[in-house]
Design an enzyme around this catalytic site. Structure first.
Site, PDB file in Angstrom:
ATOM      1  N   ASP A   1       8.314  -9.169   0.196  1.00 42.89           N
ATOM      2  CA  ASP A   1       7.786  -8.142  -0.715  1.00 42.89           C
ATOM      3  C   ASP A   1       8.930  -7.774  -1.668  1.00 42.89           C
ATOM      4  O   ASP A   1       9.793  -6.969  -1.329  1.00 42.89           O
ATOM      5  CB  ASP A   1       7.301  -6.925   0.069  1.00 42.89           C
ATOM      6  CG  ASP A   1       6.815  -5.834  -0.862  1.00 42.89           C
ATOM      7  OD1 ASP A   1       6.263  -4.834  -0.363  1.00 42.89           O
ATOM      8  OD2 ASP A   1       7.000  -5.957  -2.099  1.00 42.89           O
TER       9      ASP A   1
ATOM     10  N   TYR B   1       7.915  -0.271   3.217  1.00 43.94           N
ATOM     11  CA  TYR B   1       6.679   0.203   2.594  1.00 43.94           C
ATOM     12  C   TYR B   1       6.170  -0.905   1.693  1.00 43.94           C
ATOM     13  O   TYR B   1       6.933  -1.459   0.893  1.00 43.94           O
ATOM     14  CB  TYR B   1       6.950   1.464   1.787  1.00 43.94           C
ATOM     15  CG  TYR B   1       5.746   1.997   1.033  1.00 43.94           C
ATOM     16  CD1 TYR B   1       5.647   1.867  -0.350  1.00 43.94           C
ATOM     17  CD2 TYR B   1       4.705   2.624   1.713  1.00 43.94           C
ATOM     18  CE1 TYR B   1       4.563   2.361  -1.044  1.00 43.94           C
ATOM     19  CE2 TYR B   1       3.602   3.121   1.018  1.00 43.94           C
ATOM     20  CZ  TYR B   1       3.529   2.993  -0.354  1.00 43.94           C
ATOM     21  OH  TYR B   1       2.439   3.463  -1.030  1.00 43.94           O
TER      22      TYR B   1
ATOM     23  N   LYS C   1       6.004  -3.757 -10.620  1.00 41.17           N
ATOM     24  CA  LYS C   1       6.977  -2.922 -11.331  1.00 41.17           C
ATOM     25  C   LYS C   1       7.541  -3.571 -12.605  1.00 41.17           C
ATOM     26  O   LYS C   1       6.910  -3.534 -13.657  1.00 41.17           O
ATOM     27  CB  LYS C   1       8.080  -2.501 -10.357  1.00 41.17           C
ATOM     28  CG  LYS C   1       7.510  -1.615  -9.210  1.00 41.17           C
ATOM     29  CD  LYS C   1       8.578  -1.127  -8.275  1.00 41.17           C
ATOM     30  CE  LYS C   1       7.980  -0.488  -7.043  1.00 41.17           C
ATOM     31  NZ  LYS C   1       7.689   0.936  -7.186  1.00 41.17           N
TER      32      LYS C   1
HETATM   33  P1  KE4 Z   1       2.320   0.201  -5.918  1.00 40.05           P
HETATM   34  O1  KE4 Z   1       0.971   0.013  -5.282  1.00 40.05           O
HETATM   35  O2  KE4 Z   1       2.819   1.625  -5.821  1.00 40.05           O
HETATM   36  O3  KE4 Z   1       2.397  -0.364  -7.361  1.00 40.05           O
HETATM   37  O4  KE4 Z   1       3.371  -0.711  -5.118  1.00 40.05           O
HETATM   38  C1  KE4 Z   1       3.472  -0.541  -3.725  1.00 40.05           C
HETATM   39  C2  KE4 Z   1       4.815  -1.066  -3.248  1.00 40.05           C
HETATM   40  C3  KE4 Z   1       4.858  -2.289  -2.602  1.00 40.05           C
HETATM   41  N1  KE4 Z   1       6.034  -2.806  -2.170  1.00 40.05           N
HETATM   42  C4  KE4 Z   1       7.202  -2.146  -2.375  1.00 40.05           C
HETATM   43  C5  KE4 Z   1       8.476  -2.755  -1.876  1.00 40.05           C
HETATM   44  C6  KE4 Z   1       7.213  -0.897  -3.041  1.00 40.05           C
HETATM   45  O5  KE4 Z   1       8.385  -0.250  -3.230  1.00 40.05           O
HETATM   46  C7  KE4 Z   1       6.001  -0.342  -3.495  1.00 40.05           C
HETATM   47  C8  KE4 Z   1       5.928   0.995  -4.187  1.00 40.05           C
HETATM   48  N2  KE4 Z   1       7.135   1.736  -4.256  1.00 40.05           N
HETATM   49  C9  KE4 Z   1       7.011   3.193  -4.297  1.00 40.05           C
HETATM   50  C10 KE4 Z   1       8.426   3.759  -4.398  1.00 40.05           C
HETATM   51  N3  KE4 Z   1       9.059   3.774  -3.164  1.00 40.05           N
HETATM   52  C11 KE4 Z   1       6.135   3.644  -5.396  1.00 40.05           C
HETATM   53  C12 KE4 Z   1       6.240   5.110  -5.725  1.00 40.05           C
HETATM   54  C13 KE4 Z   1       5.001   5.887  -5.352  1.00 40.05           C
HETATM   55  O6  KE4 Z   1       4.393   5.582  -4.296  1.00 40.05           O
HETATM   56  O7  KE4 Z   1       4.651   6.815  -6.123  1.00 40.05           O
END
Ligand code: KE4
Length: 425
Positions: free
Chosen positions: A237, A142, A265
């Site tokens: 990523d 993801y 993060k």
């Molecule tokens: P954000 O757009 O949510 O800040 O980041 C996206 C993203 C990109 N790459 C990786 C490896 C990630 O884990 C994420 C976001 N992680 C999720 C948790 N699995 C965020 C939680 C959510 O979607 O509420």
């Protein structure tokens, strides 16, 4: 103060699913979400006055625990000077210097406001730099919710059983090739089948959005070599793993130099942030220098930068990685022992402060084997832990996170709660 149920009933009237991010909705584990009114160290305090030991850590940022005093003080200081300027500010330069120092493959870096923005921009940059259109991603990884990457995605998309989102034009999806993780033959075949057409290969080097999955020995090295051989950019990523699994992330652990890296993060200390960076010759294709446009009103926001700088400085000062790995192993061993005593098959992949729990006899090494985990049983385990005061990610397809604040009483108590939950399954 309204109870979680009352707040959720109000939220459902105005916010789709009552949440601002789908995975928070508890839809795959059942029940309804609690609302948090405060967080401190390893603990969340809910709107119902319950104290929960938190293994979500706001999905990764809280590596120093919630409401860390150094981060809080840094935000307070920055706040005195204002919340946003819309001009360059000193914090951005300090953040860039820290990132480049921590992650040597990053020669230049651009700040943005989320992990999604970081990966979306990195993909556009790879396409602009190589003048190619196709990208390769891996099933279950993801990378946020931009159109090109919401194909066979993990995290909430997988949790809710539609890893391919509605609304993504077929024309976009056609440019994204999805392969199995840990499969070198599939990667080689994709390059052969698409000669000179692949702009980049993006992956979570250690996957955290299909549960936690580590690469086979030599896999990442193979991906690096294949990208170099075929003129595609390798994009790590590390939004989740960056600064969490080592000061320099997975690329430090594995000794691999990607062409671009996506971050998020931890570098925001809990405030909205993302970043992407890498080879200077690639990054210099970004506006205003080059033809690839990317922008953001709040990119480099002083409060987010101040929070992230404090968090990175703390990592440099404490170097907590061995301590975090010891906590991860303590949790892993407690779950393995409890399941062994019950004769319950389980896999507990763990590295440092990241882990996940798959109730399956099959070693989990990719999307397909992750799906062999008993998601219903995980839901029962999740609620038994929650009843005991331990909050795990509300999905069988997420990673768990530990912080330095979990040391001592919190980890001991949590292991006892998880062991009891397993006995009662
Ligand atoms: P954000 O757009 O949510 O800040 O980041 C996206 C993203 C990109 N790459 C990786 C490896 C990630 O884990 C994420 C976001 N992680 C999720 C948790 N699995 C965020 C939680 C959510 O979607 O509420």
């Amino acid at each position: 103060m309204n109870s979680s149920d009352q707040l959720f009933a109000r939220a459902l009237q105005l916010i789709p699913g009552g949440v601002n991010s789908p995975v928070r909705a508890f839809r795959s584990v059942g029940g309804t979400p609690f609302f948090t009114k405060s967080a401190q160290g390893a603990t969340l305090t809910t709107a119902d006055g319950r104290e929960l030991i938190d293994f979500v850590c706001t999905w990764g940022p809280a590596i120093h625990g919630h409401n860390n005093p150094s981060i809080k003080a840094a935000i307070a200081t920055a706040l005195e000077a204002g919340t946003s300027f819309g001009t360059p500010n000193p914090y951005e330069v300090e953040m860039a210097e820290l990132i480049v120092r921590f992650v040597p493959s990053i020669q230049k870096v651009r700040m943005c406001n989320s992990g999604t923005e970081a990966t979306m921009s990195a993909i556009r940059l790879a396409r602009g730099f190589t003048r190619r259109d196709k990208i390769i991603k891996f099933a279950g990884c993801y990378h946020g919710h931009s159109d090109s990457l919401l194909i066979k995605a993990g995290s909430g998309a997988l949790t809710h059983g539609h890893p391919d989102s509605a609304g993504v034009p077929a024309a976009f999806a056609r440019e994204t090739i999805v392969l199995p993780f840990n499969d070198t033959a599939a990667l080689d075949a994709a390059f052969v089948a698409n000669p000179g057409q692949i702009a980049g290969v993006i992956l979570e080097p250690y996957c955290g959005n299909v549960g936690f999955i580590m690469p086979d020995a030599g896999y990442l090295q193979h991906v690096r070599k294949a990208c170099t051989a075929h003129g595609a950019l390798l994009i790590f990523d590390e939004v989740m793993t960056g600064f969490r699994l080592a000061k320099g992330g997975v690329q430090e652990r594995e000794g691999i130099t990607p062409d671009l890296t996506c971050l998020g993060k931890i570098i925001g200390g809990g405030l909205p942030v993302g970043a992407f960076g890498g080879r200077a010759d690639v990054m210099d294709h970004l506006a205003p220098l080059g033809p690839v446009y990317q922008a953001g009103t709040l990119s480099g926001n002083p409060l987010a930068m101040a929070a992230g700088i404090a968090g990175l400085r703390l990592l440099e000062e404490l170097n907590p990685y061995a301590r975090l790995d010891a906590l991860g192993r303590q949790l892993r061993d407690a779950v393995l022992a409890a399941c062994a005593a019950k004769g319950l098959p389980v896999q507990v992949p763990q590295c440092g402060s990241m882990f996940s729990i798959f109730f399956t006899v099959t070693p989990v090494r990719d999307y397909a084997t992750a799906l062999t985990g008993d998601a219903k049983l995980f839901g029962r385990f999740f609620h038994a832990c929650l009843a005991g005061g331990v909050y795990l990610a509300p999905s069988a397809y997420e990673a768990g996170f530990l912080s330095t604040a979990h040391e001592g009483a919190a980890i001991d108590r949590a292991c006892a709660v998880m062991a009891r939950a397993i006995r009662e399954l």
